[in-house]
Structures are given as C-alpha cells and as structure tokens.
Design an enzyme around this catalytic site. Structure first.
Site, PDB file in Angstrom:
ATOM      1  N   LEU A 136       0.858  -1.179   0.000  1.00 53.92           N
ATOM      2  CA  LEU A 136       0.000   0.000   0.000  1.00 53.92           C
ATOM      3  C   LEU A 136       0.895   1.229   0.000  1.00 53.92           C
ATOM      4  O   LEU A 136       1.839   1.313   0.794  1.00 53.92           O
ATOM      5  CB  LEU A 136      -0.886   0.032   1.253  1.00 53.92           C
ATOM      6  CG  LEU A 136      -2.273  -0.598   1.198  1.00 53.92           C
ATOM      7  CD1 LEU A 136      -2.980  -0.384   2.534  1.00 53.92           C
ATOM      8  CD2 LEU A 136      -3.127  -0.057   0.072  1.00 53.92           C
ATOM      9  N   ASP A 137       0.590   2.204  -0.863  1.00 55.47           N
ATOM     10  CA  ASP A 137       1.361   3.445  -0.882  1.00 55.47           C
ATOM     11  C   ASP A 137       1.263   4.146   0.471  1.00 55.47           C
ATOM     12  O   ASP A 137       0.253   3.998   1.178  1.00 55.47           O
ATOM     13  CB  ASP A 137       0.825   4.383  -1.968  1.00 55.47           C
ATOM     14  CG  ASP A 137       1.037   3.840  -3.369  1.00 55.47           C
ATOM     15  OD1 ASP A 137       1.958   3.028  -3.552  1.00 55.47           O
ATOM     16  OD2 ASP A 137       0.272   4.232  -4.277  1.00 55.47           O
ATOM     17  N   PRO A 138       2.269   4.949   0.843  1.00 51.65           N
ATOM     18  CA  PRO A 138       2.201   5.695   2.105  1.00 51.65           C
ATOM     19  C   PRO A 138       0.945   6.563   2.227  1.00 51.65           C
ATOM     20  O   PRO A 138       0.391   6.705   3.319  1.00 51.65           O
ATOM     21  CB  PRO A 138       3.471   6.555   2.069  1.00 51.65           C
ATOM     22  CG  PRO A 138       4.435   5.756   1.262  1.00 51.65           C
ATOM     23  CD  PRO A 138       3.593   5.102   0.191  1.00 51.65           C
TER      24      PRO A 138
ATOM     25  N   ALA B 272      -1.941   5.875   1.122  1.00 54.69           N
ATOM     26  CA  ALA B 272      -3.129   5.025   1.199  1.00 54.69           C
ATOM     27  C   ALA B 272      -3.273   4.466   2.609  1.00 54.69           C
ATOM     28  O   ALA B 272      -2.294   4.241   3.314  1.00 54.69           O
ATOM     29  CB  ALA B 272      -3.041   3.889   0.194  1.00 54.69           C
TER      30      ALA B 272
ATOM     31  N   ARG C  49      -4.198   4.249  -8.974  1.00 50.02           N
ATOM     32  CA  ARG C  49      -3.681   5.544  -9.428  1.00 50.02           C
ATOM     33  C   ARG C  49      -3.768   5.677 -10.945  1.00 50.02           C
ATOM     34  O   ARG C  49      -4.049   6.750 -11.479  1.00 50.02           O
ATOM     35  CB  ARG C  49      -2.226   5.721  -8.978  1.00 50.02           C
ATOM     36  CG  ARG C  49      -2.072   6.055  -7.508  1.00 50.02           C
ATOM     37  CD  ARG C  49      -0.617   6.253  -7.156  1.00 50.02           C
ATOM     38  NE  ARG C  49       0.152   5.023  -7.189  1.00 50.02           N
ATOM     39  CZ  ARG C  49       1.380   4.903  -7.694  1.00 50.02           C
ATOM     40  NH1 ARG C  49       1.977   5.949  -8.239  1.00 50.02           N
ATOM     41  NH2 ARG C  49       2.016   3.747  -7.659  1.00 50.02           N
TER      42      ARG C  49
END
EC number: 5.4.99.25
Length: 310
Positions: free
Chosen positions: A48-50, A52, A183
């Site tokens: 998971l992206d930071p 998110a 994204r």
C-alpha cells in the site's frame, strides 16, 4: 566449523490484518509489527502506498509461505479522484504536469465506467514497482528518466461511482484483480474525460479472503506496549492473529489423521480416501485437528505435499 545462527525472535505464526494509517509505508509497517511481536519472520501481501490507508495483510512465521495465495486474491478499494490536475505520481505527492478548467458531470462519469469494467489494458504509473531492465520504475523516475512501461491486462470486477460531493471530486469503489493500479485508473479517467485527474484519497477495505471486520488499527497494537509483563503483552498481541490456514480458504481442503500428518511433514504422499474427498486438484491444503499441515496437489488417489508446516 561454526554453528548456524539461532534465528532472532519468536517462531510465532499467523496472519495479522493491519489497518495501515496514512503516511506509513508498507515496509515500515512490517518492521513495526515484526518488532512488536518479536517475530522471527514477517512479510506483507500487497504493498500500500504511504498515502493510502486500510488493509495490509501481514504474515508472521510459517504464514509467509501462504503470501502468494493472498497476493492473488481480489481486492476492494475506495478512492477519491480530484479533477483538473494530472500529477507525475498520479497522486497528491507528485508535481503537477497537466491542468484543465473542464470538470466532468456525473452523467459523463457514469457513461465512462463501463469502459473500465471487465478485462482492461492498463499502463502502470511511472512511479510504480514494475521492473524495467531489472530496475524498479520508481527508482528510474526519481532519477529523472521517463521510461516506456508496457501496458498489461488487469481485471476490474466491479466499479461504482459512490458520489460527487462537488464539481472537483468524485468518490469511487472498485473491486479488482492482482496487479491493478488505482492511481492509473484515476489518471486514465481524467484523460478520457478531457479534464485530467489524480488520486487524492485511497483506502483498501478487502483483500481476499480477509474482510474489513478483521482489520486491527496500528494504534491498538502500539497501545499494548504499555503492558509491562512481557508474556502478558505478547499474549495480548497474539490474540489478534488469524490462523495461517484461513489464507487458503479458497482452496480445496483435506482433513488428515495424525499419522498422515507425520508422513506429509516428512515430504511423503498420503492416500486420499472418502466419498467426499477431492479427486484431482492442482492445489489443495491439508489439516490435522484443525492445524495446517501442508499445501500440495491431489491426483491418482494421493495428496502430494509441496510445502509443509510445523
């Protein structure tokens, strides 16, 4: 001859379904959980992206052997797209690369969604973990290189417009398969609508087979640090773990005896008996007394182990 090093930490096993907060990286989260649980091994299923938040399944100990089965599972995301700007990273972190004064109507958005349902072709973001000539795309992008990332097919099972709170934003929910970049969806929505767009909010709520009700906030785990007694603290943490076998619930299941479990753990096949026993399966899992013993294949009346568990 030197003795092999004894692994640091406890041989604790199971799945922790972490509710990851925003501004906390996936690798950082795994390190924190490994330290809290004093675990020998730890890994996650799906970055998971930071920026998110939401579900980050973390495997401890023997559960790391089941990570691929969770990685392949369906995922559900709730996300917000802000119109009018396309950004280098396709989210709030990147610099603005294109702008537009145009804003889509709700009818425009609804008309677009069927084109993004089913099997679609998607180009991953420049800032992604895709490997290009052996290097991660985000490393090349940080060095200022613009690389050609080939498109690939991804599966969108469900895509819903939740609402448009104002002319500049829209909320969505998507259920998708492995390898989908949300994204990239926001980027492509904006391009197709002629207004540009980027992700301004992203939360993962489901990673098969784990539901939202299994998530544990990081703050709840950190709060247990105040328990002074070590054994009591670790027991409180372990109470949040899910049995390793639950990650395999989508596979056929075979219950075996203690003698059969011993044979499987030694790497030997066992005979499959019973009216309801699977006849032929490329992958299945076996348990004894409810405890995971092995993952393997069933064929010619036998269960043959591929991975075994202590």
């Amino acid at each position: 001859m030197s003795k092999p090093r004894k692994p640091k930490g406890r041989p604790v096993s199971g799945w922790l379904i972490l509710d990851k907060p925003v501004d906390f990286g996936s690798t950082e989260a795994v390190s924190k959980i490994k330290w809290l649980f004093n675990a020998q091994k730890c890994g996650h299923a799906g970055t998971l992206d930071p920026l998110a938040s939401g579900m980050l399944p973390i495997a401890l100990g023997d559960a790391t052997k089941t990570v691929p089965y969770v990685m392949d599972g369906r995922k559900v995301y709730e996300f917000t797209v802000t119109w009018g700007e396309e950004r280098l990273t396709d989210d709030l972190e990147g610099e603005v690369t294109h702008t537009s004064e145009k804003r889509p109507t709700e009818e425009d958005i609804l008309a677009l969604l069927p084109r993004y349902t089913g099997t679609i072709s998607q180009v991953p973001p420049q800032f992604s973990a895709i490997k290009i000539a052996g290097e991660r795309a985000y490393d090349l992008a940080r060095d200022g290189e613009v690389v050609e990332i080939p498109s690939r097919e991804v599966e969108i099972h469900r895509l819903t417009l939740i609402g448009c709170p104002d002319a500049h934003t829209a909320h969505f929910e998507v259920e998708c398969g492995k390898g989908t970049y949300v994204r990239a969806l926001a980027r492509d929505f904006g391009r197709d609508l002629g207004c540009f767009g980027h992700i301004s909010g992203l939360r993962r709520t489901f990673v098969a087979p784990f539901g939202e009700d299994r998530m544990v906030p990081l703050a709840d785990l950190v709060a247990l640090e105040k328990i002074e007694d070590r054994e009591e603290r670790l027991a409180a943490l372990d109470a949040h773990l899910i049995d390793t076998a639950e990650a395999l619930s989508n596979l056929p299941h075979l219950a075996v005896t203690d003698d059969q479990a011993h044979r499987l753990r030694m790497g030997n096949p066992v005979i499959v008996r019973g009216r309801d026993a699977p006849l032929a399966e490329p992958e299945a899992y076996a348990t004894a007394r409810g405890r995971l013993v092995a993952i393997g294949e069933i064929g010619q009346g036998e269960f043959r182990p591929k991975r075994v568990f202590g």
